[in-house]
Design a protein around this motif. Structure first.
Motif, PDB file in Angstrom:
ATOM      1  N   ARG A   1       0.851  -1.189   0.000  1.00  0.00           N
ATOM      2  CA  ARG A   1       0.000   0.000   0.000  1.00  0.00           C
ATOM      3  C   ARG A   1       0.886   1.238   0.000  1.00  0.00           C
ATOM      4  O   ARG A   1       2.074   1.180   0.330  1.00  0.00           O
ATOM      5  CB  ARG A   1      -0.935  -0.012   1.201  1.00  0.00           C
ATOM      6  N   ARG A   2       0.297   2.338  -0.380  1.00  0.00           N
ATOM      7  CA  ARG A   2       1.035   3.600  -0.526  1.00  0.00           C
ATOM      8  C   ARG A   2       1.766   3.983   0.766  1.00  0.00           C
ATOM      9  O   ARG A   2       2.905   4.424   0.732  1.00  0.00           O
ATOM     10  CB  ARG A   2       0.043   4.684  -0.942  1.00  0.00           C
ATOM     11  N   LYS A   3       1.122   3.794   1.907  1.00  0.00           N
ATOM     12  CA  LYS A   3       1.683   4.209   3.188  1.00  0.00           C
ATOM     13  C   LYS A   3       3.005   3.491   3.497  1.00  0.00           C
ATOM     14  O   LYS A   3       3.906   4.074   4.098  1.00  0.00           O
ATOM     15  CB  LYS A   3       0.664   3.943   4.299  1.00  0.00           C
ATOM     16  N   THR A   4       3.135   2.241   3.084  1.00  0.00           N
ATOM     17  CA  THR A   4       4.356   1.474   3.350  1.00  0.00           C
ATOM     18  C   THR A   4       5.586   2.143   2.739  1.00  0.00           C
ATOM     19  O   THR A   4       6.667   2.091   3.313  1.00  0.00           O
ATOM     20  CB  THR A   4       4.226   0.043   2.796  1.00  0.00           C
ATOM     21  N   PHE A   5       5.401   2.800   1.611  1.00  0.00           N
ATOM     22  CA  PHE A   5       6.527   3.401   0.897  1.00  0.00           C
ATOM     23  C   PHE A   5       6.483   4.932   0.960  1.00  0.00           C
ATOM     24  O   PHE A   5       7.042   5.611   0.118  1.00  0.00           O
ATOM     25  CB  PHE A   5       6.525   2.911  -0.561  1.00  0.00           C
ATOM     26  N   SER A   6       5.835   5.455   1.988  1.00  0.00           N
ATOM     27  CA  SER A   6       5.650   6.900   2.089  1.00  0.00           C
ATOM     28  C   SER A   6       6.873   7.642   2.637  1.00  0.00           C
ATOM     29  O   SER A   6       7.010   8.835   2.423  1.00  0.00           O
ATOM     30  CB  SER A   6       4.430   7.213   2.956  1.00  0.00           C
ATOM     31  N   SER A   7       7.746   6.947   3.340  1.00  0.00           N
ATOM     32  CA  SER A   7       8.957   7.584   3.881  1.00  0.00           C
ATOM     33  C   SER A   7      10.008   6.508   4.150  1.00  0.00           C
ATOM     34  O   SER A   7       9.692   5.308   4.165  1.00  0.00           O
ATOM     35  CB  SER A   7       8.644   8.320   5.189  1.00  0.00           C
ATOM     36  N   ILE A   8      11.212   6.928   4.382  1.00  0.00           N
ATOM     37  CA  ILE A   8      12.277   5.987   4.726  1.00  0.00           C
ATOM     38  C   ILE A   8      11.947   5.314   6.051  1.00  0.00           C
ATOM     39  O   ILE A   8      12.142   4.107   6.212  1.00  0.00           O
ATOM     40  CB  ILE A   8      13.640   6.718   4.749  1.00  0.00           C
ATOM     41  N   ASP A   9      11.417   6.089   6.994  1.00  0.00           N
ATOM     42  CA  ASP A   9      10.999   5.501   8.274  1.00  0.00           C
ATOM     43  C   ASP A   9       9.929   4.422   8.070  1.00  0.00           C
ATOM     44  O   ASP A   9       9.999   3.353   8.697  1.00  0.00           O
ATOM     45  CB  ASP A   9      10.439   6.584   9.215  1.00  0.00           C
ATOM     46  N   ALA A  10       8.957   4.693   7.213  1.00  0.00           N
ATOM     47  CA  ALA A  10       7.875   3.727   6.965  1.00  0.00           C
ATOM     48  C   ALA A  10       8.416   2.459   6.306  1.00  0.00           C
ATOM     49  O   ALA A  10       7.997   1.343   6.642  1.00  0.00           O
ATOM     50  CB  ALA A  10       6.787   4.357   6.097  1.00  0.00           C
ATOM     51  N   ILE A  11       9.353   2.629   5.391  1.00  0.00           N
ATOM     52  CA  ILE A  11       9.959   1.470   4.727  1.00  0.00           C
ATOM     53  C   ILE A  11      10.737   0.641   5.751  1.00  0.00           C
ATOM     54  O   ILE A  11      10.624  -0.588   5.778  1.00  0.00           O
ATOM     55  CB  ILE A  11      10.876   1.917   3.565  1.00  0.00           C
ATOM     56  N   ALA A  12      11.509   1.316   6.595  1.00  0.00           N
ATOM     57  CA  ALA A  12      12.282   0.606   7.627  1.00  0.00           C
ATOM     58  C   ALA A  12      11.342  -0.153   8.571  1.00  0.00           C
ATOM     59  O   ALA A  12      11.628  -1.293   8.955  1.00  0.00           O
ATOM     60  CB  ALA A  12      13.151   1.589   8.401  1.00  0.00           C
ATOM     61  N   GLU A  13      10.242   0.472   8.931  1.00  0.00           N
ATOM     62  CA  GLU A  13       9.265  -0.180   9.807  1.00  0.00           C
ATOM     63  C   GLU A  13       8.673  -1.419   9.130  1.00  0.00           C
ATOM     64  O   GLU A  13       8.537  -2.469   9.761  1.00  0.00           O
ATOM     65  CB  GLU A  13       8.155   0.818  10.158  1.00  0.00           C
ATOM     66  N   ALA A  14       8.347  -1.305   7.861  1.00  0.00           N
ATOM     67  CA  ALA A  14       7.779  -2.442   7.128  1.00  0.00           C
ATOM     68  C   ALA A  14       8.805  -3.574   7.018  1.00  0.00           C
ATOM     69  O   ALA A  14       8.469  -4.747   7.205  1.00  0.00           O
ATOM     70  CB  ALA A  14       7.322  -2.000   5.741  1.00  0.00           C
ATOM     71  N   LEU A  15      10.053  -3.219   6.728  1.00  0.00           N
ATOM     72  CA  LEU A  15      11.090  -4.250   6.627  1.00  0.00           C
ATOM     73  C   LEU A  15      11.303  -4.942   7.971  1.00  0.00           C
ATOM     74  O   LEU A  15      11.470  -6.162   8.025  1.00  0.00           O
ATOM     75  CB  LEU A  15      12.394  -3.636   6.107  1.00  0.00           C
ATOM     76  N   ALA A  16      11.293  -4.171   9.038  1.00  0.00           N
ATOM     77  CA  ALA A  16      11.429  -4.765  10.375  1.00  0.00           C
ATOM     78  C   ALA A  16      10.251  -5.699  10.667  1.00  0.00           C
ATOM     79  O   ALA A  16      10.434  -6.771  11.252  1.00  0.00           O
ATOM     80  CB  ALA A  16      11.519  -3.665  11.428  1.00  0.00           C
ATOM     81  N   GLU A  17       9.068  -5.290  10.223  1.00  0.00           N
ATOM     82  CA  GLU A  17       7.869  -6.104  10.449  1.00  0.00           C
ATOM     83  C   GLU A  17       7.960  -7.464   9.752  1.00  0.00           C
ATOM     84  O   GLU A  17       7.421  -8.454  10.245  1.00  0.00           O
ATOM     85  CB  GLU A  17       6.641  -5.330   9.964  1.00  0.00           C
ATOM     86  N   ILE A  18       8.660  -7.512   8.629  1.00  0.00           N
ATOM     87  CA  ILE A  18       8.778  -8.790   7.921  1.00  0.00           C
ATOM     88  C   ILE A  18      10.103  -9.497   8.225  1.00  0.00           C
ATOM     89  O   ILE A  18      10.491 -10.426   7.528  1.00  0.00           O
ATOM     90  CB  ILE A  18       8.563  -8.636   6.402  1.00  0.00           C
ATOM     91  N   GLY A  19      10.778  -9.017   9.264  1.00  0.00           N
ATOM     92  CA  GLY A  19      11.908  -9.786   9.766  1.00  0.00           C
ATOM     93  C   GLY A  19      13.292  -9.303   9.433  1.00  0.00           C
ATOM     94  O   GLY A  19      14.274  -9.947   9.791  1.00  0.00           O
ATOM     95  N   VAL A  20      13.412  -8.162   8.746  1.00  0.00           N
ATOM     96  CA  VAL A  20      14.739  -7.632   8.457  1.00  0.00           C
ATOM     97  C   VAL A  20      15.263  -6.967   9.720  1.00  0.00           C
ATOM     98  O   VAL A  20      14.603  -6.123  10.303  1.00  0.00           O
ATOM     99  CB  VAL A  20      14.697  -6.617   7.293  1.00  0.00           C
ATOM    100  N   ARG A  21      16.437  -7.368  10.108  1.00  0.00           N
ATOM    101  CA  ARG A  21      17.034  -6.817  11.329  1.00  0.00           C
ATOM    102  C   ARG A  21      17.822  -5.565  10.993  1.00  0.00           C
ATOM    103  O   ARG A  21      18.517  -5.513   9.982  1.00  0.00           O
ATOM    104  CB  ARG A  21      17.934  -7.863  11.977  1.00  0.00           C
ATOM    105  N   ASP A  22      17.712  -4.579  11.869  1.00  0.00           N
ATOM    106  CA  ASP A  22      18.446  -3.332  11.705  1.00  0.00           C
ATOM    107  C   ASP A  22      19.873  -3.555  12.177  1.00  0.00           C
ATOM    108  O   ASP A  22      20.115  -3.757  13.367  1.00  0.00           O
ATOM    109  CB  ASP A  22      17.767  -2.228  12.508  1.00  0.00           C
ATOM    110  N   GLU A  23      20.815  -3.505  11.241  1.00  0.00           N
ATOM    111  CA  GLU A  23      22.216  -3.756  11.581  1.00  0.00           C
ATOM    112  C   GLU A  23      22.795  -2.670  12.491  1.00  0.00           C
ATOM    113  O   GLU A  23      23.809  -2.881  13.129  1.00  0.00           O
ATOM    114  CB  GLU A  23      23.080  -3.910  10.328  1.00  0.00           C
ATOM    115  N   ALA A  24      22.134  -1.507  12.586  1.00  0.00           N
ATOM    116  CA  ALA A  24      22.604  -0.432  13.458  1.00  0.00           C
ATOM    117  C   ALA A  24      22.162  -0.638  14.901  1.00  0.00           C
ATOM    118  O   ALA A  24      22.689  -0.019  15.802  1.00  0.00           O
ATOM    119  CB  ALA A  24      22.094   0.917  12.958  1.00  0.00           C
ATOM    120  N   ALA A  25      21.182  -1.529  15.108  1.00  0.00           N
ATOM    121  CA  ALA A  25      20.657  -1.736  16.467  1.00  0.00           C
ATOM    122  C   ALA A  25      21.525  -2.683  17.253  1.00  0.00           C
ATOM    123  O   ALA A  25      22.293  -3.432  16.787  1.00  0.00           O
ATOM    124  CB  ALA A  25      19.244  -2.283  16.398  1.00  0.00           C
TER     125      ALA A  25
END
Length: 83
Positions: free
Chosen positions: A59-83
């Motif tokens: 959906r449009r909201k998923t790709f609305s910002s870099i933050d939103a994209i990062a949140e979606a990727l985290a939701e599907i299991g991508v780990r933040d290497e900076a964390a």
């Protein structure tokens, strides 16, 4: 993760505004991300992170910002290497 997102966005996003001027919470659609570019961005993100966005995130909201994209990727299991 956001650095990688920016790298993918630079190559697949076709933004009118320079990527350096875009904050993590900036509206990518307002910055020129078209629906066609959004599809290209989604495919490039899937390849870069070796994931597949589930239908519920297409959906449009998923790709609305870099933050939103990062949140979606985290939701599907991508780990933040900076964390």
């Amino acid at each position: 993760m956001k650095v990688r997102i920016r790298t993918v966005l630079k190559s697949a996003g076709s933004l009118q505004a320079g990527l350096d001027a875009i904050r993590d919470d900036s509206d990518l659609h307002a910055a020129g991300l078209t629906s066609h570019a959004t599809v290209n961005l989604m495919l490039a993100l899937e390849e870069a992170f070796d994931v597949e966005f589930p239908d519920r995130l297409l959906r449009r909201k998923t790709f609305s910002s870099i933050d939103a994209i990062a949140e979606a990727l985290a939701e599907i299991g991508v780990r933040d290497e900076a964390a």
